[in-house]
Design an enzyme around this catalytic site. Structure first.
Site, PDB file in Angstrom:
ATOM      1  CE  LYS A  15      -1.944  -1.132   3.959  1.00 62.01           C
ATOM      2  NZ  LYS A  15      -1.315  -2.438   4.243  1.00 62.01           N
ATOM      3  NE  ARG A  89      -4.159  -1.537   9.868  1.00 62.12           N
ATOM      4  CZ  ARG A  89      -3.137  -0.773   9.502  1.00 62.12           C
ATOM      5  NH1 ARG A  89      -3.275   0.490   9.362  1.00 62.12           N
ATOM      6  NH2 ARG A  89      -1.983  -1.307   9.245  1.00 62.12           N
ATOM      7  NE  ARG A 128       7.881  -2.747   5.943  1.00 63.57           N
ATOM      8  CZ  ARG A 128       6.579  -2.658   6.148  1.00 63.57           C
ATOM      9  NH1 ARG A 128       5.820  -2.015   5.283  1.00 63.57           N
ATOM     10  NH2 ARG A 128       6.029  -3.214   7.207  1.00 63.57           N
ATOM     11  NE  ARG A 161       6.717  -0.851   9.888  1.00 64.18           N
ATOM     12  CZ  ARG A 161       5.538  -0.779   9.257  1.00 64.18           C
ATOM     13  NH1 ARG A 161       5.437  -0.106   8.115  1.00 64.18           N
ATOM     14  NH2 ARG A 161       4.479  -1.367   9.759  1.00 64.18           N
ATOM     15  NE  ARG A 172       2.401  -5.319  10.829  1.00 63.98           N
ATOM     16  CZ  ARG A 172       3.464  -5.169  10.037  1.00 63.98           C
ATOM     17  NH1 ARG A 172       4.585  -5.766  10.310  1.00 63.98           N
ATOM     18  NH2 ARG A 172       3.368  -4.400   8.981  1.00 63.98           N
TER      19      ARG A 172
HETATM   20  P1  AP5 Z   1       4.904  -1.524   1.835  1.00 64.21           P
HETATM   21  O1  AP5 Z   1       4.551  -0.630   0.701  1.00 64.21           O
HETATM   22  O2  AP5 Z   1       5.696  -0.965   2.978  1.00 64.21           O
HETATM   23  O3  AP5 Z   1       3.613  -2.305   2.363  1.00 64.21           O
HETATM   24  P2  AP5 Z   1       2.344  -1.766   3.155  1.00 64.21           P
HETATM   25  O4  AP5 Z   1       1.154  -2.435   2.599  1.00 64.21           O
HETATM   26  O5  AP5 Z   1       2.345  -0.284   3.227  1.00 64.21           O
HETATM   27  O6  AP5 Z   1       2.678  -2.430   4.557  1.00 64.21           O
HETATM   28  P3  AP5 Z   1       2.666  -1.909   6.051  1.00 64.21           P
HETATM   29  O7  AP5 Z   1       3.373  -2.984   6.850  1.00 64.21           O
HETATM   30  O8  AP5 Z   1       3.232  -0.521   6.183  1.00 64.21           O
HETATM   31  O9  AP5 Z   1       1.220  -1.927   6.384  1.00 64.21           O
HETATM   32  P4  AP5 Z   1       0.617  -2.064   7.731  1.00 64.21           P
HETATM   33  O10 AP5 Z   1      -0.748  -1.834   7.306  1.00 64.21           O
HETATM   34  O11 AP5 Z   1       0.813  -3.255   8.539  1.00 64.21           O
HETATM   35  O12 AP5 Z   1       1.446  -1.003   8.613  1.00 64.21           O
HETATM   36  P5  AP5 Z   1       1.157   0.493   8.975  1.00 64.21           P
HETATM   37  O13 AP5 Z   1       2.427   1.232   8.870  1.00 64.21           O
HETATM   38  O14 AP5 Z   1      -0.038   1.010   8.268  1.00 64.21           O
HETATM   39  O15 AP5 Z   1       5.714  -2.776   1.181  1.00 64.21           O
HETATM   40  C1  AP5 Z   1       6.168  -3.838   1.991  1.00 64.21           C
HETATM   41  C2  AP5 Z   1       7.497  -4.348   1.409  1.00 64.21           C
HETATM   42  O16 AP5 Z   1       7.266  -4.938   0.127  1.00 64.21           O
HETATM   43  C3  AP5 Z   1       8.563  -3.269   1.175  1.00 64.21           C
HETATM   44  O17 AP5 Z   1       9.816  -3.838   1.451  1.00 64.21           O
HETATM   45  C4  AP5 Z   1       8.471  -2.947  -0.314  1.00 64.21           C
HETATM   46  O18 AP5 Z   1       9.720  -2.541  -0.849  1.00 64.21           O
HETATM   47  C5  AP5 Z   1       8.031  -4.280  -0.887  1.00 64.21           C
HETATM   48  N1  AP5 Z   1       7.115  -4.149  -2.008  1.00 64.21           N
HETATM   49  C6  AP5 Z   1       6.037  -3.313  -2.064  1.00 64.21           C
HETATM   50  N2  AP5 Z   1       5.385  -3.499  -3.238  1.00 64.21           N
HETATM   51  C7  AP5 Z   1       6.066  -4.457  -3.898  1.00 64.21           C
HETATM   52  C8  AP5 Z   1       5.872  -5.101  -5.154  1.00 64.21           C
HETATM   53  N3  AP5 Z   1       4.833  -4.787  -5.923  1.00 64.21           N
HETATM   54  N4  AP5 Z   1       6.735  -6.055  -5.526  1.00 64.21           N
HETATM   55  C9  AP5 Z   1       7.776  -6.411  -4.729  1.00 64.21           C
HETATM   56  N5  AP5 Z   1       8.009  -5.827  -3.509  1.00 64.21           N
HETATM   57  C10 AP5 Z   1       7.169  -4.885  -3.117  1.00 64.21           C
HETATM   58  O19 AP5 Z   1       0.732   0.340  10.496  1.00 64.21           O
HETATM   59  C11 AP5 Z   1       1.667  -0.046  11.473  1.00 64.21           C
HETATM   60  C12 AP5 Z   1       0.972  -0.159  12.818  1.00 64.21           C
HETATM   61  O20 AP5 Z   1       0.432   1.130  13.191  1.00 64.21           O
HETATM   62  C13 AP5 Z   1      -0.228  -1.108  12.865  1.00 64.21           C
HETATM   63  O21 AP5 Z   1       0.142  -2.455  13.082  1.00 64.21           O
HETATM   64  C14 AP5 Z   1      -1.025  -0.511  14.043  1.00 64.21           C
HETATM   65  O22 AP5 Z   1      -0.443  -0.863  15.272  1.00 64.21           O
HETATM   66  C15 AP5 Z   1      -0.837   0.993  13.831  1.00 64.21           C
HETATM   67  N6  AP5 Z   1      -1.880   1.558  12.964  1.00 64.21           N
HETATM   68  C16 AP5 Z   1      -1.697   2.204  11.771  1.00 64.21           C
HETATM   69  N7  AP5 Z   1      -2.866   2.583  11.250  1.00 64.21           N
HETATM   70  C17 AP5 Z   1      -3.818   2.164  12.128  1.00 64.21           C
HETATM   71  C18 AP5 Z   1      -5.233   2.236  12.121  1.00 64.21           C
HETATM   72  N8  AP5 Z   1      -5.907   2.825  11.114  1.00 64.21           N
HETATM   73  N9  AP5 Z   1      -5.913   1.681  13.161  1.00 64.21           N
HETATM   74  C19 AP5 Z   1      -5.254   1.096  14.199  1.00 64.21           C
HETATM   75  N10 AP5 Z   1      -3.911   0.987  14.257  1.00 64.21           N
HETATM   76  C20 AP5 Z   1      -3.196   1.517  13.224  1.00 64.21           C
END
Ligand code: AP5
Length: 219
Positions: A15, A89, A128, A161, A172
């Site tokens: 994402k 979410r 990552r 991370r 997660r």
């Molecule tokens: P990346 O683009 O970083 O993936 P992502 O979907 O953004 O993954 P996240 O882990 O950031 O999502 P998340 O939803 O768990 O975490 P968030 O930060 O929102 O890509 C991942 C990897 O793949 C990278 O290495 C990239 O290079 C590679 N890649 C990407 N696309 C690719 C492709 N097409 N081909 C090959 N490789 C590729 O949230 C973190 C924490 O914050 C949560 O666990 C929670 O505790 C809290 N939080 C955040 N938002 C909320 C909410 N709304 N409600 C409650 N808690 C929340």
């Protein structure tokens, strides 16, 4: 272009990577609640202190904290469009966003759900690396920086991370599986949901997203 989008999907599906690319192409603000929480943790703020334990364990931060944080920054989303990444979410978060938009006589254009198999996701999360300075996203094999451990964009240090450890990844993925269904039903019932396959490389996924949004040719 005044497009208001939310990006949904399992952790690590890509994402953030695609959101940054699309935001650059369309000139839209990209707001990631995960990035906002990580900034708060790094800055040692009260919000960061409250969120850190949940994040490290891979659990969701409680709705009231997330909603309050997002609504405080609502002005930054702008009425010229936005890409929200990682929010909502849960159903209460989706409803709070709709209410805030409707109070401003705005509405969402699309909710995009990115899909990929669990083994692809686990591989992406495990490899990552993130820039400590600018937040650019890399992968040890799929999206490597020119110099190992150094950000191509700003020269910052790359780190792993704390929630990209196997135990937190498991939590997660479970959290996502528990919450995704009702959220997808909510957006499907409003005719806003589009699903995009995200197993291909990032450029192909971006092209698929643009096609799904009516912005380009199918990839
Ligand atoms: P990346 O683009 O970083 O993936 P992502 O979907 O953004 O993954 P996240 O882990 O950031 O999502 P998340 O939803 O768990 O975490 P968030 O930060 O929102 O890509 C991942 C990897 O793949 C990278 O290495 C990239 O290079 C590679 N890649 C990407 N696309 C690719 C492709 N097409 N081909 C090959 N490789 C590729 O949230 C973190 C924490 O914050 C949560 O666990 C929670 O505790 C809290 N939080 C955040 N938002 C909320 C909410 N709304 N409600 C409650 N808690 C929340």
């Amino acid at each position: 272009m005044a497009l208001r989008l939310v990006l949904l999907g399992p952790p690590g599906v890509g994402k953030g990577t695609v959101a940054k690319m699309l935001a650059g192409t369309l000139g839209l603000p990209h707001v990631s609640t995960g990035d906002l929480f990580r900034e708060a943790v790094a800055g040692g703020t009260r919000l960061g202190g409250l969120a850190k334990g949940y994040m490290d364990r891979g659990e969701l931060v409680p709705d009231e904290l997330v909603i309050k944080m997002l609504l405080e920054r609502f002005g930054e989303l702008g009425d010229g469009g936005f890409i929200l990444d990682g929010f909502p979410r849960t159903l209460p978060q989706a409803k709070a966003l709709d209410e805030a938009l409707s109070d401003n006589e705005l509405s969402l254009d699309r909710a995009v759900y990115f899909e990929a198999a669990e083994d692809v996701i686990i591989d992406r999360l495990s490899g990552r690396r993130i820039c400590r300075n600018c937040g650019a996203i890399y992968h040890v094999r799929n999206m490597r920086p020119a110099v190992e451990g150094v950000c191509d964009e700003c020269g910052g240090e790359l780190y792993q991370r704390s929630d990209d450890r196997p135990e937190a990844i498991k939590v997660r993925l479970k959290e996502h599986a528990k919450r995704a269904g009702p959220l997808l039903d909510y957006y499907a019932s409003r005719g806003l949901l589009v699903k995009v396959g995200a197993e291909a490389d990032a450029e192909t996924t971006l092209a698929r997203l643009e096609a799904a949004l009516g912005l380009g040719e199918p990839a």
